[in-house]
Design an enzyme around this catalytic site. Structure first.
Site, PDB file in Angstrom:
ATOM      1  N   LYS A 150       0.859  -1.183   0.000  1.00  0.00           N
ATOM      2  CA  LYS A 150       0.000   0.000   0.000  1.00  0.00           C
ATOM      3  C   LYS A 150       0.900   1.240   0.000  1.00  0.00           C
ATOM      4  O   LYS A 150       1.818   1.342   0.819  1.00  0.00           O
ATOM      5  CB  LYS A 150      -0.880   0.017   1.244  1.00  0.00           C
ATOM      6  CG  LYS A 150      -1.869  -1.134   1.323  1.00  0.00           C
ATOM      7  CD  LYS A 150      -3.176  -0.749   0.700  1.00  0.00           C
ATOM      8  CE  LYS A 150      -4.238  -1.803   0.921  1.00  0.00           C
ATOM      9  NZ  LYS A 150      -5.498  -1.446   0.254  1.00  0.00           N
ATOM     10  N   LYS A 258     -13.483  -7.206  -6.365  1.00  0.00           N
ATOM     11  CA  LYS A 258     -13.816  -7.505  -4.976  1.00  0.00           C
ATOM     12  C   LYS A 258     -15.300  -7.885  -4.959  1.00  0.00           C
ATOM     13  O   LYS A 258     -16.168  -7.009  -5.052  1.00  0.00           O
ATOM     14  CB  LYS A 258     -13.566  -6.283  -4.092  1.00  0.00           C
ATOM     15  CG  LYS A 258     -12.103  -5.918  -3.907  1.00  0.00           C
ATOM     16  CD  LYS A 258     -11.980  -4.757  -2.918  1.00  0.00           C
ATOM     17  CE  LYS A 258     -10.521  -4.543  -2.506  1.00  0.00           C
ATOM     18  NZ  LYS A 258      -9.773  -3.804  -3.527  1.00  0.00           N
TER      19      LYS A 258
END
Length: 345
Positions: A150, A258
């Site tokens: 990230k 997702k």
């Protein structure tokens, strides 16, 4: 007759987890529980506050409505809740679970038999340099050959130095590096940053700029030296026509699905089919569900037979997750059929 109830559950992170949107300490989730003729069906509606399109005040009312209307059946219910993708996902699971001989074996396969594994990336959360470096070392030590980091919350130059330090030790052939900006870059600076990142031989970057800027993202995808994967961009795009418009306008190098955020298995498959027509590959990622939702996503993912590392290594993040047969070993997600579920709400 099917009876349906729902229940809220709060997952607690073992360690506060940093993203460009802030620090996560808890994760709210919900379960739909179906009962019929002594059998039980369980589905997780993985609402993600601040990210899900269905993060709205009347979310619980919609769950109540679904439970009252449950005997309409899955086929009739799904089109009525298009703007609640996480509930679509929970319903798909719950009906599959109810029909299964084993409430948690939704897609029987070599994976659920314990004979096949799914390659996954190791996730490195944002934090200060030493915290991120510790995570990277731990992932490498436990056998990951694909790491997703990230970025976008701390100083960009510090993040570049971290990535450089990995590349000094491991070549692109040894370790695949992915980065996820979660939309942190400004459009006017994104290309320069992508050029800097590209020099480090990264696999790809997820969502460099905020979603909804289709023309800016299309320009980036056209000029980028580093493959771009759309993630948040797919959230809230409901109709087939709009999905096709999104893909053909932006022309990304990858898309990331997702299921909790894009309408479950059916929604994911539709995106995949549209992207494949444009020769765009994909991978599947969990969205911080409990092991119940993660299990469903993993089993579905295995059926797709996509050889790229998937984003499914989130089961160990919580202190109060449900004991399950899912195990992370040597950079893969495996299913140990000798381990029993402990689903106790």
């Amino acid at each position: 007759m099917i009876t349906a109830t729902y229940k809220k559950y709060i997952l607690n992170f073992k360690n506060p987890s940093g993203t460009s949107r802030g620090i996560l300490r808890t994760k709210e989730t919900w379960f739909i529980i179906l009962k019929k003729d002594g059998k039980t069906g369980i589905g997780e509606t993985g609402l993600f506050r601040g990210l899900s399109i269905d993060d709205i005040p009347n979310y619980e009312e919609k769950l109540q409505w679904i439970c009252k209307k449950i005997n309409q059946g899955l086929e009739k219910l799904l089109p009525q809740i298009v703007d609640f993708p996480s509930i679509q996902f929970g319903l798909e699971q719950a009906f599959l679970s109810l029909e299964s001989n084993d409430s948690f074996n939704l897609f029987p396969s070599e994976f659920t038999n314990g004979k096949a594994a799914i390659p996954i990336n190791g996730l490195v959360w944002m934090g200060d340099k030493s915290f991120m470096k510790t995570q990277i070392k731990e992932k490498l030590k436990t056998g990951f050959t694909c790491i997703k980091m990230k970025i976008g919350a701390i100083d960009f130059n510090t993040e570049i130095e971290l990535l450089k330090s990995i590349r000094k030790e491991f070549s692109a052939k040894e370790i695949e590096l992915r980065v996820d900006a979660n939309g942190a870059f400004k459009p006017n600076e994104a290309l320069t940053k992508l050029q800097q990142l590209s020099a480090l031989e990264l696999h790809s970057i997820e969502q460099p700029i905020k979603q909804g800027q289709w023309q800016e993202m299309a320009g980036l995808c056209e000029k980028t030296p580093l493959p771009i994967a759309l993630d948040e961009e797919l959230i809230g795009v409901f109709s087939s026509k709009e999905k096709e418009k999104c893909i053909t306008t932006i022309k990304p190098q990858y898309i990331i699905l997702k299921p909790s955020l894009v309408g479950g298995f059916a929604g994911s498959k539709e995106w995949i089919n549209i992207a494949e027509k444009q020769h765009i590959n994909n991978w599947i990622t969990s969205a911080l569900e409990s092991n119940v939702g993660l299990n469903a996503i993993a089993q579905f993912t295995y059926t797709l037979q996509n050889k790229l590392p998937q984003g499914l290594g989130t089961g160990s993040l919580f202190t109060n997750n449900f004991e399950s047969p899912l195990e992370v070993k040597s950079g893969t997600l495996q299913y140990n059929p000798t381990v029993n579920w402990n689903f106790n709400l």
